[in-house]
Motif scaffolding. Sequence first.
Motif, short mmCIF file in Angstrom:
data_model
loop_
_atom_site.label_atom_id
_atom_site.label_comp_id
_atom_site.label_asym_id
_atom_site.label_seq_id
_atom_site.Cartn_x
_atom_site.Cartn_y
_atom_site.Cartn_z
N PHE A 182 0.93 -1.25 -0.07
CA PHE A 182 -0.09 -0.14 0.03
C PHE A 182 0.89 1.22 0.14
O PHE A 182 0.71 2.11 -0.58
CB PHE A 182 -0.88 0.05 1.15
CG PHE A 182 -2.20 -0.87 1.15
CD1 PHE A 182 -2.89 -0.91 0.00
CD2 PHE A 182 -2.49 -1.59 2.22
CE1 PHE A 182 -3.80 -1.84 -0.19
CE2 PHE A 182 -3.53 -2.67 2.19
CZ PHE A 182 -4.30 -2.59 0.91
N HIS A 218 -4.35 5.11 5.96
CA HIS A 218 -5.21 4.55 7.31
C HIS A 218 -5.08 2.94 7.08
O HIS A 218 -4.83 2.30 8.00
CB HIS A 218 -6.77 5.00 7.12
CG HIS A 218 -7.62 4.33 8.00
ND1 HIS A 218 -7.32 4.57 9.70
CD2 HIS A 218 -8.23 3.14 8.23
CE1 HIS A 218 -7.98 3.93 10.21
NE2 HIS A 218 -8.67 3.01 9.52
N ASN A 219 -5.30 2.41 5.80
CA ASN A 219 -4.82 0.90 5.52
C ASN A 219 -3.48 0.52 6.05
O ASN A 219 -3.29 -0.47 6.57
CB ASN A 219 -5.35 0.59 4.16
CG ASN A 219 -6.77 0.62 3.84
OD1 ASN A 219 -7.40 1.12 4.57
ND2 ASN A 219 -6.97 0.05 2.65
N GLU A 272 -3.20 0.22 9.68
CA GLU A 272 -3.96 -1.03 10.35
C GLU A 272 -3.22 -2.27 9.72
O GLU A 272 -3.14 -3.11 10.66
CB GLU A 272 -5.31 -1.04 9.89
CG GLU A 272 -5.91 -0.18 10.47
CD GLU A 272 -7.48 -0.16 10.37
OE1 GLU A 272 -7.97 -0.68 9.42
OE2 GLU A 272 -8.40 0.54 11.07
N GLU A 273 -2.40 -2.43 8.58
CA GLU A 273 -1.72 -3.41 8.34
C GLU A 273 -0.74 -3.70 9.09
O GLU A 273 -0.40 -4.79 9.41
CB GLU A 273 -1.33 -3.41 6.73
CG GLU A 273 -2.70 -3.32 5.94
CD GLU A 273 -3.46 -4.57 5.44
OE1 GLU A 273 -3.26 -5.83 6.22
OE2 GLU A 273 -4.41 -4.66 4.93
N GLU A 317 -9.08 -7.85 -0.23
CA GLU A 317 -9.50 -7.51 1.23
C GLU A 317 -10.91 -8.10 1.61
O GLU A 317 -11.10 -8.46 2.84
CB GLU A 317 -9.50 -5.93 1.43
CG GLU A 317 -8.15 -5.42 1.10
CD GLU A 317 -7.36 -5.48 2.33
OE1 GLU A 317 -7.60 -6.01 3.49
OE2 GLU A 317 -5.99 -5.14 2.28
N GLU A 357 -11.54 -5.00 10.38
CA GLU A 357 -10.66 -3.73 9.72
C GLU A 357 -10.43 -3.98 8.29
O GLU A 357 -10.51 -3.32 7.26
CB GLU A 357 -9.64 -3.80 10.65
CG GLU A 357 -9.79 -2.98 11.87
CD GLU A 357 -8.54 -2.73 12.81
OE1 GLU A 357 -7.50 -3.16 12.40
OE2 GLU A 357 -8.63 -2.07 13.88
N GLU A 358 -10.34 -5.44 8.02
CA GLU A 358 -10.13 -5.87 6.53
C GLU A 358 -11.37 -5.50 5.61
O GLU A 358 -11.13 -5.11 4.58
CB GLU A 358 -10.13 -7.26 6.59
CG GLU A 358 -8.29 -7.78 7.19
CD GLU A 358 -7.31 -7.19 6.43
OE1 GLU A 358 -7.17 -6.79 5.39
OE2 GLU A 358 -6.24 -6.99 7.09
N HIS A 365 -10.97 -1.93 4.94
CA HIS A 365 -9.99 -1.60 3.88
C HIS A 365 -10.60 -1.73 2.60
O HIS A 365 -10.19 -1.07 1.34
CB HIS A 365 -8.69 -2.57 4.11
CG HIS A 365 -7.99 -2.44 5.09
ND1 HIS A 365 -7.06 -3.49 5.54
CD2 HIS A 365 -8.16 -1.47 6.45
CE1 HIS A 365 -6.69 -3.01 6.78
NE2 HIS A 365 -7.14 -1.85 7.34
N ASN A 377 -12.35 1.31 1.82
CA ASN A 377 -11.66 2.30 1.55
C ASN A 377 -10.94 2.27 0.23
O ASN A 377 -10.66 3.52 -0.25
CB ASN A 377 -10.41 2.25 2.74
CG ASN A 377 -10.81 2.68 4.04
OD1 ASN A 377 -11.99 3.11 4.19
ND2 ASN A 377 -10.01 2.60 5.17
#
Length: 192
Positions: free
Chosen positions: A43, A61-62, A65-66, A113, A142-143, A146, A149
């Motif tokens: 990303f 943001h992704n 989180e990753e 995702e 959360e995935e 993503h 997003n």
Amino acid sequence: MYVLLRRLLIRLILPLRWRLSRRRPADALAEFAATEADSGWQFLHAMEQIEAPEDRALLFHNILEESEHATLFDNLVRDLRGGVSVPDSAPRNSMVDEQGGLAEFLAYVYAGELDISQEFEAYADATQIEEAAALFRHIQEEEEGHHHNLRGALMAAAGSDERAEKLVKKARRSRMWLAWLRFWKRFGEGFM
């Protein structure tokens, strides 16, 4: 369709594989940590090519989180291994380049995702390790985010809804083929 099959296989095979070897759960979770870390790197590499500030912010943001997911998986691996963790040192190749460009990459991860979100639910249901089940459920939510997003960046990079849909369908076929190859590779490794 293939995600449903993968979810079924995860629920059937994971408990058996993880019971056959004391090391297997930690090794598998270490693979998840490495995959999440690589996703963040991918990303970050792709973000260089995205122009819209809103899309860049969502992608950032992704990335965060990753990176958090990789750390959470790694922490669980340390707990299972008694404080020992093996850092991922695999070389990275840009999936943006491998997929043929930014739009193709975004279509691939857009499809991925959502798939992984559904698969993490199956992992959570299949594992007997409570901490792993809780972690899979946390990351699953959360995935899914993503996936949402990425939509704006995918549409912008593809140039049209029609092209984006074609790229996502192509990505799904590619992911299905790669999943099939991984399954047979792991199936073979399980018996060797």
